[in-house]
Scaffold this motif. Structure first.
Motif, mmCIF file in Angstrom:
data_model
loop_
_atom_site.group_PDB
_atom_site.id
_atom_site.type_symbol
_atom_site.label_atom_id
_atom_site.label_comp_id
_atom_site.label_asym_id
_atom_site.label_seq_id
_atom_site.Cartn_x
_atom_site.Cartn_y
_atom_site.Cartn_z
ATOM 1 N N GLU A 113 -25.537 39.463 16.424
ATOM 2 C CA GLU A 113 -26.448 39.394 15.286
ATOM 3 C C GLU A 113 -27.910 39.544 15.711
ATOM 4 O OE1 GLU A 113 -27.710 39.743 11.722
ATOM 5 O OE2 GLU A 113 -25.554 39.538 12.100
ATOM 6 N N THR A 114 -28.226 39.104 16.916
ATOM 7 C CA THR A 114 -29.595 39.269 17.419
ATOM 8 C C THR A 114 -29.951 40.737 17.557
ATOM 9 O OG1 THR A 114 -29.463 37.179 18.626
ATOM 10 C CG2 THR A 114 -31.170 38.727 19.304
ATOM 11 N N ALA A 115 -29.027 41.535 18.106
ATOM 12 C CA ALA A 115 -29.275 42.964 18.250
ATOM 13 C C ALA A 115 -29.405 43.632 16.890
ATOM 14 C CB ALA A 115 -28.162 43.601 19.065
ATOM 15 N N LEU A 116 -28.539 43.258 15.952
ATOM 16 C CA LEU A 116 -28.629 43.823 14.606
ATOM 17 C C LEU A 116 -29.953 43.450 13.942
ATOM 18 C CD1 LEU A 116 -24.965 43.199 13.396
ATOM 19 C CD2 LEU A 116 -26.007 45.401 13.969
ATOM 20 N N SER A 117 -30.414 42.233 14.196
ATOM 21 C CA SER A 117 -31.712 41.810 13.649
ATOM 22 C C SER A 117 -32.848 42.638 14.233
ATOM 23 C CB SER A 117 -31.943 40.326 13.923
ATOM 24 O OG SER A 117 -31.016 39.529 13.212
ATOM 25 N N ARG A 118 -32.733 42.983 15.509
ATOM 26 C CA ARG A 118 -33.764 43.826 16.122
ATOM 27 C C ARG A 118 -33.812 45.190 15.448
ATOM 28 N NH1 ARG A 118 -31.651 42.182 21.139
ATOM 29 N NH2 ARG A 118 -30.948 44.321 21.592
ATOM 30 N N ILE A 119 -32.643 45.726 15.129
ATOM 31 C CA ILE A 119 -32.606 47.014 14.439
ATOM 32 C C ILE A 119 -33.243 46.887 13.058
ATOM 33 C CG2 ILE A 119 -31.105 48.761 13.427
ATOM 34 C CD1 ILE A 119 -29.115 48.212 15.672
ATOM 35 N N ASP A 134 -35.441 44.709 12.001
ATOM 36 C CA ASP A 134 -36.884 44.487 12.121
ATOM 37 C C ASP A 134 -37.608 45.785 12.460
ATOM 38 O OD1 ASP A 134 -36.440 41.825 11.597
ATOM 39 O OD2 ASP A 134 -36.593 41.172 13.691
ATOM 40 N N ALA A 135 -37.034 46.576 13.364
ATOM 41 C CA ALA A 135 -37.669 47.834 13.743
ATOM 42 C C ALA A 135 -37.670 48.813 12.574
ATOM 43 C CB ALA A 135 -36.948 48.441 14.940
ATOM 44 N N GLY A 195 -41.072 50.314 10.364
ATOM 45 C CA GLY A 195 -41.368 51.736 10.234
ATOM 46 C C GLY A 195 -41.882 52.383 11.502
ATOM 47 N N THR A 196 -41.578 51.788 12.641
ATOM 48 C CA THR A 196 -42.118 52.285 13.911
ATOM 49 C C THR A 196 -41.107 53.080 14.737
ATOM 50 O OG1 THR A 196 -41.516 50.171 14.957
ATOM 51 C CG2 THR A 196 -43.754 50.375 14.065
ATOM 52 N N LEU A 197 -39.887 53.201 14.267
ATOM 53 C CA LEU A 197 -38.883 53.941 15.030
ATOM 54 C C LEU A 197 -39.232 55.425 15.065
ATOM 55 C CD1 LEU A 197 -35.651 52.258 13.615
ATOM 56 C CD2 LEU A 197 -36.556 52.006 15.938
ATOM 57 N N PRO A 198 -39.106 56.064 16.224
ATOM 58 C CA PRO A 198 -39.429 57.495 16.324
ATOM 59 C C PRO A 198 -38.527 58.343 15.428
ATOM 60 C CG PRO A 198 -39.219 56.498 18.508
ATOM 61 C CD PRO A 198 -38.724 55.491 17.526
#
Length: 285
Positions: free
Chosen positions: A41-47, A49-50, A54-57
């Motif tokens: 869930e932490t990794a999914l939360s990082r996705i 949040d990113a 709106g900062t993902l390339p």
């Protein structure tokens, strides 16, 4: 979220399709879209949040191959004869319990990859299916209500089948289900929060532009929640496992003779409402 993997076969990188339909690179956030990620869930939360930041390339989609949306699949559990209308068209009685068989994980290809008609095949058939992706270990799940809590998301699956190998050659169905390229998956893994009711999804499939299947998951004999609960009584489902939940009416097997089985050169397109669309050209193996 709509999660996917892009790039050449075997070298895909994780990506996200944002709310505006823009393809975003996730490789700086997570290493891949797979079972360990879906259970974290932490990794999914990082996705999330990113994506919200709106900062993902941005990825250039031109000429970019879309691979299967899930890497390192553990097992693919399939449910046969799971739609009332499909049972009617094939003259079969609805089964009293789910019919379970397996596809090997190496049958999985991308949603637009070429599908190979097996050597000596005369009865290659199409089947649009809802794929359920497990995100939390499911072992002896007690109720259908609890079962959906083990689901990470959903995807479009094409359960390509060779009916002579499956039905007429003896033994189990597996011989007609595990031919090379027989499980296109994707384009996206849509997280469960975006699919509030998996029993209210439309499924369509076209062959050479002609609509062949036009169904709904409301016709399922055993709904998604019951399928997950049931299967968990016989085997443990782990994050990254996939369940193909059956196909509605309209397959070649259920058509009048001469049945229009697939041949090299045929083009199949399929979609499930909200989960995306696939397109495959069939070629001889």
């Amino acid at each position: 979220m709509k999660l996917l993997r892009v790039g050449t076969a075997g070298s895909e990188r994780p990506a996200l399709l944002d709310a505006e339909g823009v393809l975003r690179d996730l490789s700086g956030v997570v290493p891949d879209i797979d079972g360990p990620l879906l259970a974290d869930e932490t990794a999914l939360s990082r996705i999330r949040d990113a994506a919200d930041a709106g900062t993902l390339p941005v990825l250039d989609q031109a000429g970019l191959r879309i691979g299967p949306p899930l890497g390192r699949i553990g097992k693919i559990v399939c449910i046969g004869l799971n739609y009332h209308d499909h049972a009617r068209e094939t003259g079969a009685e609805p089964p009293p319990e789910p019919v379970v068989f397996f596809k090997a994980a190496d049958t999985v290809v991308g949603p637009h990859d070429t599908v190979l008609v097996p050597r000596k095949s005369v009865k290659t058939d199409w089947e649009v299916e809802l794929a359920v992706v497990i995100g939390r270990t499911a072992r002896y799940v007690e109720s259908a209500e609890a079962a959906l809590g083990h689901v990470a998301g959903y995807a479009v699956a094409h359960d390509v089948s060779e009916r002579e190998f499956q039905i007429e050659r003896g033994g189990t169905w597996d011989k007609g289900k595990n031919c090379e390229t027989f499980n296109p998956l994707g384009p996206w893994l849509v997280t469960a929060d975006e699919v509030p009711d998996p029993q209210n999804l439309s499924l369509k499939l076209w062959v050479n532009g002609e609509l062949k299947q036009d169904g709904t998951t409301a016709e399922q004999i055993f709904g998604v929640a019951e399928v997950v609960r049931y299967v968990s009584q016989f085997m443990t489902l782990y994050p990254g496992d996939v369940i193909n939940t059956g196909t509605p009416a309209g397959v070649a097997l259920g058509a009048p003779d001469p049945k229009p089985f697939l041949r090299a050169g045929d083009v199949v397109e399929l979609e499930i409402g909200g989960l995306g669309r696939q397109r495959q050209e069939f070629k001889d193996a």
